[in-house]
Design a protein around this motif. Structure first.
Motif, PDB file in Angstrom:
ATOM      1  N   LYS A 180       0.905  -1.143  -0.143  1.00  0.00           N
ATOM      2  CA  LYS A 180      -0.021  -0.026  -0.152  1.00  0.00           C
ATOM      3  C   LYS A 180       0.843   1.304  -0.004  1.00  0.00           C
ATOM      4  O   LYS A 180       0.502   2.520  -0.424  1.00  0.00           O
ATOM      5  CB  LYS A 180      -0.990  -0.049   1.259  1.00  0.00           C
ATOM      6  N   GLU A 220       1.982   1.764  -3.929  1.00  0.00           N
ATOM      7  CA  GLU A 220       0.963   1.679  -5.096  1.00  0.00           C
ATOM      8  C   GLU A 220       0.923   2.943  -5.940  1.00  0.00           C
ATOM      9  O   GLU A 220       0.348   2.686  -6.868  1.00  0.00           O
ATOM     10  CB  GLU A 220      -0.248   1.309  -4.399  1.00  0.00           C
ATOM     11  N   LYS A 223      -1.190  -7.050 -11.098  1.00  0.00           N
ATOM     12  CA  LYS A 223      -2.669  -6.649 -11.357  1.00  0.00           C
ATOM     13  C   LYS A 223      -2.992  -5.283 -10.735  1.00  0.00           C
ATOM     14  O   LYS A 223      -3.599  -4.151 -11.352  1.00  0.00           O
ATOM     15  CB  LYS A 223      -3.557  -7.777 -10.943  1.00  0.00           C
ATOM     16  N   LEU A 224      -2.532  -5.137  -9.457  1.00  0.00           N
ATOM     17  CA  LEU A 224      -2.835  -3.845  -8.760  1.00  0.00           C
ATOM     18  C   LEU A 224      -2.282  -2.639  -9.521  1.00  0.00           C
ATOM     19  O   LEU A 224      -2.675  -1.701  -9.503  1.00  0.00           O
ATOM     20  CB  LEU A 224      -2.329  -4.221  -7.294  1.00  0.00           C
ATOM     21  N   GLN A 225      -0.899  -2.786  -9.673  1.00  0.00           N
ATOM     22  CA  GLN A 225      -0.391  -1.559 -10.345  1.00  0.00           C
ATOM     23  C   GLN A 225      -0.853  -1.427 -11.722  1.00  0.00           C
ATOM     24  O   GLN A 225      -0.935  -0.219 -12.194  1.00  0.00           O
ATOM     25  CB  GLN A 225       1.127  -2.179 -10.544  1.00  0.00           C
ATOM     26  N   LYS A 274      -3.877  -1.652 -12.658  1.00  0.00           N
ATOM     27  CA  LYS A 274      -5.210  -1.059 -12.246  1.00  0.00           C
ATOM     28  C   LYS A 274      -4.982   0.336 -12.008  1.00  0.00           C
ATOM     29  O   LYS A 274      -5.727   1.152 -12.376  1.00  0.00           O
ATOM     30  CB  LYS A 274      -5.757  -1.966 -11.298  1.00  0.00           C
TER      31      LYS A 274
END
Length: 110
Positions: free
Chosen positions: A31, A34, A61-63, A65
Motif C-alpha cells: 500500500k 501503490e 494486477k494492482l499496479q 489497475k
C-alpha cells in the motif's frame, strides 16, 4: 530489504537473500508503494526460477489497475519462459527504460 525512491519510481531490493520473506514484506507494505512505479530488484538472487516470479502476479494486477508500472530485475533466467503478464529484465537500467516507455504510452492513451 532496501527501498530507494527516485521521482515516481520505487526500487525495492532484496538484501536478506530470503526470497519468501522478501515477497511477504513487499506484499504487506505494498500500500505504501501503490502510487509509484515499482522495480523489484532480485538481481543478487541467483537461485530464482521463472516459477518463483509468479508470486508477484497479484501485485502486477494492482499496479496495472492503478496505471503504474511493475518491473522485476532478475539475472540468469530464461526470459522467454517467464509469464507474459510479468515484465522481467536483466538490469536496473533496462527497468528504468521500460518504465519510461510505459509512462509515455499511458500519456498517449495506449
Amino acid at each position: 530489504m532496501k527501498v530507494d525512491q527516485k521521482g515516481h519510481t520505487v526500487t525495492i531490493k532484496d538484501t536478506q537473500g530470503d526470497f519468501n520473506g522478501f515477497v511477504e514484506k513487499v506484499t504487506q507494505q505494498f500500500k505504501t508503494y501503490e502510487k509509484h512505479n515499482v522495480i523489484i530488484d532480485l538481481s543478487s538472487d541467483t537461485e530464482l526460477t521463472e516459477n518463483d516470479l509468479k508470486v508477484f502476479l497479484p501485485l502486477v494486477k494492482l499496479q496495472k489497475k492503478a496505471k503504474k508500472s511493475f518491473v522485476i530485475v532478475a539475472s540468469d533466467l530464461d526470459f522467454n519462459a517467464v509469464s507474459d503478464k510479468l515484465v522481467v529484465v536483466p538490469s536496473l537500467l533496462e527497468a528504468h527504460d521500460i518504465i519510461e516507455m510505459e509512462e509515455i504510452e499511458r500519456d498517449l492513451g495506449f
